[in-house]
Design a protein around this motif. Structure first.
Motif, short mmCIF file in Angstrom:
data_model
loop_
_atom_site.label_atom_id
_atom_site.label_comp_id
_atom_site.label_asym_id
_atom_site.label_seq_id
_atom_site.Cartn_x
_atom_site.Cartn_y
_atom_site.Cartn_z
N ASN A 151 19.74 -103.31 -52.34
CA ASN A 151 18.51 -102.33 -52.08
C ASN A 151 17.71 -103.55 -53.34
O ASN A 151 18.58 -104.61 -54.34
CB ASN A 151 18.91 -101.65 -52.43
N LEU A 191 23.45 -94.92 -51.70
CA LEU A 191 23.70 -95.64 -50.43
C LEU A 191 25.15 -96.74 -50.43
O LEU A 191 25.56 -96.89 -49.45
CB LEU A 191 22.01 -96.62 -50.45
N ARG A 196 26.15 -98.09 -47.19
CA ARG A 196 25.04 -98.20 -46.44
C ARG A 196 24.05 -99.43 -46.96
O ARG A 196 23.22 -100.16 -46.30
CB ARG A 196 24.62 -96.95 -46.43
#
Length: 333
Positions: A151, A191, A196
């Motif tokens: 991310n 996340l 993820r």
């Protein structure tokens, strides 16, 4: 006849009262408070409480200053710059690198050109670029991010470009060599814990609620150093990046190998627009500097602040209101 005199007297008094009211209107208008809004950041970061602290200091003296302030949670630096220059915000917290890029027409402002209306007040806390990775993802260096789910943060937040710069310094293309995510910073710990993503970048002062959440989950994480020859070149080629250490041992001891790591950092700054009245900018600057010790105590991230340091990291011209205060205080000739 007596009734007629009474009516005339009433009319005269009414006219006199109206004249007095009309004559007093400019003074009444001047007494109206001026309203200003500070654009901050996500409520889980440090920008939002920083905005609240400054606004509270001004609002506590709103009768003396004639200024009332509110705080708006925003996506961060890039949004704040654009909202300030568009006239939607009077103030905004902006990373020092974003301030430089805005006034020079780089990065997000390459097509728009230099944001000549942006003005600076002062710098606040230092922010380090943090890289958090799940232990089970096998990431120990920047280069290990290749092929991983990472991310980078919201594109309208300052940290996004920090992540891109760090990746490029390690020879990684942020679009081809990793699987990039662009979720908001506050979403990253969840996340990561939900498997993820494998890692995330965050640019923040410390202690950070986001990093505290990240190290407190069932999925163990470690902090990755942001170092190497490419990072050295990045720092040497810019005016806003500095080398620093991430205070893992002090604030994030639940991380695996909870020792401080080397990284790069920027500075949080307070910006405004050239069209914001001098008086409003003056009182904000004056209140923070005249009550400097009080301000420092309001958040752990402010602990290392110095008045001299609060004039560093400013690329935009000083607003005349701030400059007036600094001249009065002897900080600027």
């Amino acid at each position: 006849m007596h009734g007629l005199v009474k009516i005339k007297t009433t009319l005269i008094l009414a006219v006199l009262s109206m004249n007095i009211l009309l004559g007093a209107m400019p003074a009444l208008l001047q007494a109206e408070p001026q309203f200003a809004t500070i654009g901050s950041g996500d409520v889980s970061g440090i920008y939002y409480p920083t905005g609240l602290i400054i606004a509270r200091m001004i609002n506590d003296k709103r009768q003396a200053y004639g200024v009332r302030m509110t705080v708006e949670s925003t996506p961060g630096s890039v949004f704040n710059v654009n909202a300030i220059t568009a006239g939607y915000l009077e103030f905004g917290l902006v990373q020092s690198d974003k301030q430089f890029q805005a006034v020079t027409g780089r990065a997000e402002w390459t097509k728009k050109g230099p944001q000549s209306g942006l003005r600076a007040l002062f710098s606040i806390h230092h922010e380090s670029v943090s890289l958090v990775a799940a232990v089970d993802a096998g990431i120990e260096t920047l280069s290990d991010l290749k092929g991983k789910r990472v991310n980078l943060g919201h594109p309208r937040a300052g940290q996004y470009q920090n992540a891109v710069d760090a990746l490029k310094s390690a020879g990684l293309n942020p679009n081809r060599d990793i699987l990039p995510e662009k979720a908001k910073a506050a979403e990253a710990p969840r996340l990561l814990q939900d498997n993820r993503i494998d890692a995330f970048f965050l640019t923040a002062g410390h202690p950070s609620e986001i990093l505290t959440e990240a190290v407190s989950g069932m999925r163990k994480v470690r902090f990755i150093p942001i170092t190497g020859s490419g990072i050295d070149e990045l720092v040497a080629s810019t005016t806003y990046y500095t080398t620093t250490r991430l205070p893992v041992e002090r604030f994030y001891r639940d991380a695996k190998e909870a020792a401080d790591v080397e990284t790069v950092g920027v500075i949080a700054t307070l910006c405004t627009s050239a069209v914001v009245p001098d008086h409003v900018v003056y009182v904000v600057t004056k209140e923070v500097f005249d009550n400097f010790d009080y301000f420092k105590r309001q958040h752990p991230a402010f602990g290392d602040l110095t008045k001299e340091g609060m004039l560093q990291g400013l690329s935009a011209p000083l607003h005349p209101g701030a400059l007036t205060y600094y001249r009065e205080a002897g900080w600027v000739k």
